[in-house]
Design a protein around this motif. Structure first.
Motif, PDB file in Angstrom:
ATOM      1  N   ARG A   4       0.967  -1.144   0.396  1.00 25.41           N
ATOM      2  CA  ARG A   4      -0.147  -0.107  -0.151  1.00 25.41           C
ATOM      3  C   ARG A   4       0.814   1.291  -0.518  1.00 25.41           C
ATOM      4  NH1 ARG A   4      -5.564   0.276   2.123  1.00 25.41           N
ATOM      5  NH2 ARG A   4      -5.608  -1.128   0.036  1.00 25.41           N
ATOM      6  N   VAL A   5       0.725   2.118  -1.152  1.00 28.44           N
ATOM      7  CA  VAL A   5       1.764   3.136  -1.093  1.00 28.44           C
ATOM      8  C   VAL A   5       1.066   4.358  -1.017  1.00 28.44           C
ATOM      9  CG1 VAL A   5       3.239   3.980  -2.380  1.00 28.44           C
ATOM     10  CG2 VAL A   5       3.217   1.792  -2.383  1.00 28.44           C
ATOM     11  N   LEU A   6       1.614   5.830  -0.715  1.00 27.15           N
ATOM     12  CA  LEU A   6       0.913   6.729  -0.546  1.00 27.15           C
ATOM     13  C   LEU A   6       1.964   8.162  -1.152  1.00 27.15           C
ATOM     14  CD1 LEU A   6      -1.427   8.760   0.643  1.00 27.15           C
ATOM     15  CD2 LEU A   6       0.027   8.663   2.143  1.00 27.15           C
ATOM     16  N   PHE A   7       1.852   8.156  -2.374  1.00 28.24           N
ATOM     17  CA  PHE A   7       3.113   9.248  -2.975  1.00 28.24           C
ATOM     18  C   PHE A   7       2.231  10.688  -2.765  1.00 28.24           C
ATOM     19  CE2 PHE A   7       2.133   5.740  -5.364  1.00 28.24           C
ATOM     20  CZ  PHE A   7       3.887   5.236  -5.984  1.00 28.24           C
ATOM     21  N   LEU A  34       0.166  11.113 -13.968  1.00 27.99           N
ATOM     22  CA  LEU A  34      -1.071  10.816 -13.150  1.00 27.99           C
ATOM     23  C   LEU A  34      -1.351   9.154 -14.252  1.00 27.99           C
ATOM     24  CD1 LEU A  34      -3.061  13.266 -11.020  1.00 27.99           C
ATOM     25  CD2 LEU A  34      -1.605  11.160 -10.325  1.00 27.99           C
ATOM     26  N   GLN A  35      -1.660   9.395 -15.560  1.00 26.76           N
ATOM     27  CA  GLN A  35      -2.341   8.474 -16.790  1.00 26.76           C
ATOM     28  C   GLN A  35      -0.844   7.356 -16.463  1.00 26.76           C
ATOM     29  OE1 GLN A  35      -3.019  10.589 -20.138  1.00 26.76           O
ATOM     30  NE2 GLN A  35      -5.343  11.116 -19.420  1.00 26.76           N
ATOM     31  N   GLY A  36       0.195   7.883 -16.675  1.00 24.14           N
ATOM     32  CA  GLY A  36       1.084   7.235 -16.658  1.00 24.14           C
ATOM     33  C   GLY A  36       1.558   6.667 -15.388  1.00 24.14           C
ATOM     34  N   ILE A  37       1.584   6.619 -14.187  1.00 24.77           N
ATOM     35  CA  ILE A  37       1.335   5.521 -13.440  1.00 24.77           C
ATOM     36  C   ILE A  37       0.221   4.656 -13.017  1.00 24.77           C
ATOM     37  CG2 ILE A  37       0.864   5.615 -10.703  1.00 24.77           C
ATOM     38  CD1 ILE A  37       2.149   8.700 -10.702  1.00 24.77           C
ATOM     39  N   ASP A  38      -0.723   5.112 -13.465  1.00 23.97           N
ATOM     40  CA  ASP A  38      -2.140   4.389 -13.613  1.00 23.97           C
ATOM     41  C   ASP A  38      -1.893   3.103 -14.806  1.00 23.97           C
ATOM     42  OD1 ASP A  38      -4.797   3.452 -12.673  1.00 23.97           O
ATOM     43  OD2 ASP A  38      -5.356   4.586 -14.522  1.00 23.97           O
ATOM     44  N   LEU A  46      -5.945   4.159  -5.788  1.00 27.95           N
ATOM     45  CA  LEU A  46      -7.127   3.966  -5.050  1.00 27.95           C
ATOM     46  C   LEU A  46      -8.062   4.490  -4.971  1.00 27.95           C
ATOM     47  CD1 LEU A  46      -5.851   1.607  -1.638  1.00 27.95           C
ATOM     48  CD2 LEU A  46      -7.696   0.568  -4.475  1.00 27.95           C
ATOM     49  N   GLY A  47      -7.136   5.711  -5.490  1.00 28.40           N
ATOM     50  CA  GLY A  47      -7.853   7.206  -5.175  1.00 28.40           C
ATOM     51  C   GLY A  47      -6.332   8.650  -5.147  1.00 28.40           C
ATOM     52  N   ILE A  48      -6.848   9.422  -4.916  1.00 32.09           N
ATOM     53  CA  ILE A  48      -6.105  11.037  -4.964  1.00 32.09           C
ATOM     54  C   ILE A  48      -7.417  12.093  -4.492  1.00 32.09           C
ATOM     55  CG2 ILE A  48      -5.021  12.497  -7.031  1.00 32.09           C
ATOM     56  CD1 ILE A  48      -4.921  10.823  -8.966  1.00 32.09           C
ATOM     57  N   MET A  69      -3.170   7.241  -3.408  1.00 33.10           N
ATOM     58  CA  MET A  69      -3.216   5.889  -3.323  1.00 33.10           C
ATOM     59  C   MET A  69      -3.487   4.933  -3.909  1.00 33.10           C
ATOM     60  SD  MET A  69      -2.719   4.298   0.780  1.00 33.10           S
ATOM     61  CE  MET A  69      -3.891   5.448   1.802  1.00 33.10           C
ATOM     62  N   ALA A  70      -2.025   3.875  -3.587  1.00 35.05           N
ATOM     63  CA  ALA A  70      -2.179   2.818  -4.475  1.00 35.05           C
ATOM     64  C   ALA A  70      -1.793   1.622  -3.944  1.00 35.05           C
ATOM     65  CB  ALA A  70      -1.222   3.184  -5.504  1.00 35.05           C
ATOM     66  N   ASP A  71      -2.146   0.763  -4.582  1.00 29.62           N
ATOM     67  CA  ASP A  71      -1.464  -0.596  -4.386  1.00 29.62           C
ATOM     68  C   ASP A  71      -0.780  -1.033  -5.232  1.00 29.62           C
ATOM     69  OD1 ASP A  71      -3.259  -1.343  -1.779  1.00 29.62           O
ATOM     70  OD2 ASP A  71      -4.560  -1.940  -2.981  1.00 29.62           O
ATOM     71  N   VAL A  72       0.190  -1.324  -4.953  1.00 30.59           N
ATOM     72  CA  VAL A  72       1.382  -0.956  -6.411  1.00 30.59           C
ATOM     73  C   VAL A  72       2.033  -3.257  -5.435  1.00 30.59           C
ATOM     74  CG1 VAL A  72       3.837  -0.356  -7.169  1.00 30.59           C
ATOM     75  CG2 VAL A  72       1.697   1.003  -5.865  1.00 30.59           C
ATOM     76  N   GLN A  73       2.749  -3.790  -6.580  1.00 28.47           N
ATOM     77  CA  GLN A  73       2.827  -4.539  -6.442  1.00 28.47           C
ATOM     78  C   GLN A  73       4.227  -4.512  -6.144  1.00 28.47           C
ATOM     79  OE1 GLN A  73       1.989  -7.129 -10.812  1.00 28.47           O
ATOM     80  NE2 GLN A  73       4.241  -7.971 -10.332  1.00 28.47           N
TER      81      GLN A  73
END
Length: 115
Positions: A4-7, A34-38, A46-48, A69-73
């Motif tokens: 779980r990552v908070l950028f 943002l599109q690149g990260i997504d 998960l949200g911005i 906020m993202a889930d990252v492998q």
């Protein structure tokens, strides 16, 4: 293992000093970033959240301007996401996005509250 990552993303003084046209180009670069990260494999945004209405001026440290906020492998995907700030061109490409904003990643795990 999923992270779980908070950028934590902060706008700096260069953005505050930008002309209207330059600021528009920064916004376009931010959308591209943002599109690149997504679009990264193994990354689920998960949200911005944006603090811009209650924070005025540059973000030199916490609180930040906006958060992803993202889930990252894996760790390498986190590094690759941060790298978009270094590589995304603004306008004609003379400058990259990191001239105008910064990022720090906080890595943890999903908090699961026991029943």
């Amino acid at each position: 293992m999923m992270h779980r990552v908070l950028f934590c993303c902060g706008i700096n003084q260069n953005f505050m000093n930008a002309t209207a046209e330059e600021a528009k180009q920064v916004w376009e670069a931010t959308r591209e970033m943002l599109q690149g990260i997504d679009g990264l494999p193994g990354v689920t945004i998960l949200g911005i959240m944006d603090d811009d209405r209650i924070q005025v001026g540059p973000s030199l440290a916490a609180p930040w301007t906006f958060y992803i906020m993202a889930d990252v492998q894996d760790y390498e995907s986190i590094v690759e996401a941060c790298n978009f700030f270094r590589t995304t061109p603004v306008g004609d490409g003379t400058y990259k996005l990191w001239k105008y904003c910064r990022v720090e990643a906080r890595i943890g795990r999903e908090l699961v509250v026991p029943e």
